[in-house]
Design an enzyme around this catalytic site. Structure first.
Site, PDB file in Angstrom:
ATOM      1  N   HIS A  12      -6.404  -1.794  -3.034  1.00 25.51           N
ATOM      2  CA  HIS A  12      -5.534  -0.995  -2.174  1.00 25.51           C
ATOM      3  C   HIS A  12      -6.077   0.429  -2.117  1.00 25.51           C
ATOM      4  CE1 HIS A  12      -3.523  -0.323  -6.244  1.00 25.51           C
ATOM      5  NE2 HIS A  12      -4.057   0.834  -5.934  1.00 25.51           N
ATOM      6  N   GLU A 239      -7.261  -0.724 -12.611  1.00 22.36           N
ATOM      7  CA  GLU A 239      -6.271  -1.440 -11.788  1.00 22.36           C
ATOM      8  C   GLU A 239      -6.589  -2.934 -11.677  1.00 22.36           C
ATOM      9  OE1 GLU A 239      -5.000   2.213  -8.762  1.00 22.36           O
ATOM     10  OE2 GLU A 239      -6.196   0.562  -8.014  1.00 22.36           O
TER      11      GLU A 239
END
Ligand code: DHB
Ligand code: FE
Length: 278
Positions: A12, A239
């Site tokens: 993202h 992440e």
């Protein structure tokens, strides 16, 4: 019995929101990234999940440094996108699924995970942009159960702990009395570093090894502690813990239906995988 019908893992980046707002999907810079989602949307149209368990990392919108849960689960009837300062349009609210949220919370707490439970929760780009990539008309056909993993403030949970969390999510869904078709979505990574001396750092070899490992050696990344993950993948590359948890929820064996890897979007190596439990 509810069942997990598949898993999607994706990077993202806030700039995706800007590209969507400006309709840049076919621009040369963005096309290799957006094209990756075409087969995924085709698959979604066939399998039609009812609920998404969305594993992501908040970036200081809902949780800030003063209060930073390691693991948080949303149990709200709806989740709203809030302006993160990028000036991009916010999105229609997302329907929650409080019943399945509480099933996850009860089940995970029953397995000794110490959770923060959120009956109100604002959601940032890590939640909203994967949703907009999967359902571009933003007329969300699914309910969402958000699961947040801290990647912002040390100490972070270990890769092994995130793997176990994902396994426990799999068990929580499998033991739910409902008949929902559940999609697990992991939003984060892959290698990137936004700050410090190594800003702009990307590690293609590591990313590709990590993606391959999710198919045939899925706990491979668990050999790295947080410092080693940062060395390999960058400060924000941690992440990838979202991918690990999402993969763990799918069980021992998976089939890869689609994958894409493209460098870079913004400062990030962007990866995408579509997996089915085998
Ligand atoms: C970028 C990547 C992220 O994961 C994020 O949360 C914010 C920005 C980037 O590459 O610009
Ligand atoms: Fe991020």
């Amino acid at each position: 019995m509810a069942s997990i019908i598949g898993g999607i893992t994706t990077s993202h980046v806030p700039a995706i929101g800007r590209a969507i707002a400006r309709n840049l999907q076919q621009e040369p810079y963005w096309k290799p990234f957006f094209d990756g989602f075409v087969p995924v949307r085709r698959w979604l149209g066939e399998v039609r999940p009812d609920v998404v368990v969305l594993i992501y990392n908040d970036h200081g919108l809902n949780f800030f440094l003063d209060q930073m849960p390691t693991f948080a689960v949303g149990a709200a009837p709806a989740y709203r996108n809030a302006d993160e300062g990028w000036g991009i349009p916010t999105m229609p609210p997302f329907r929650g699924d409080p019943a399945l949220s509480w099933q996850l919370i009860e089940s995970l707490a029953g397995e000794d995970f110490d959770l923060t439970t959120c009956q109100e929760m604002q959601v940032d780009h890590a939640f909203t942009l994967p949703m907009a990539l999967l359902w571009p008309d933003q007329d969300w056909p699914v309910r969402v159960v958000p699961v947040c993993i801290n990647t912002v403030q040390a100490p972070l949970p270990s890769a092994t702990r995130c793997w176990k969390l994902g396994q426990a999510i799999g068990r929580a869904v499998a033991s739910w009395r409902g008949a929902e078709k559940v999609l697990v979505l992991g939003s984060g990574g892959l290698s990137h570093q936004l700050d410090g001396e190594r800003a702009g750092y990307i590690n293609r070899d590591f990313d590709l090894k990590f993606m391959a490992s999710l198919l045939d050696d899925p706990t491979w990344a668990c050999r790295f502690d947080t410092r080693q993950l940062v060395e390999q993948a960058g400060t924000q590359g941690v992440e990838l813990l979202m991918w690990l948890a999402a993969r763990a929820a799918l069980g021992r064996q998976v089939r890869q239906l689609h994958a894409n890897y493209h460098i870079p979007i913004s400062n990030t190596a962007s990866g995408l995988m579509l997996l089915e439990p085998a």
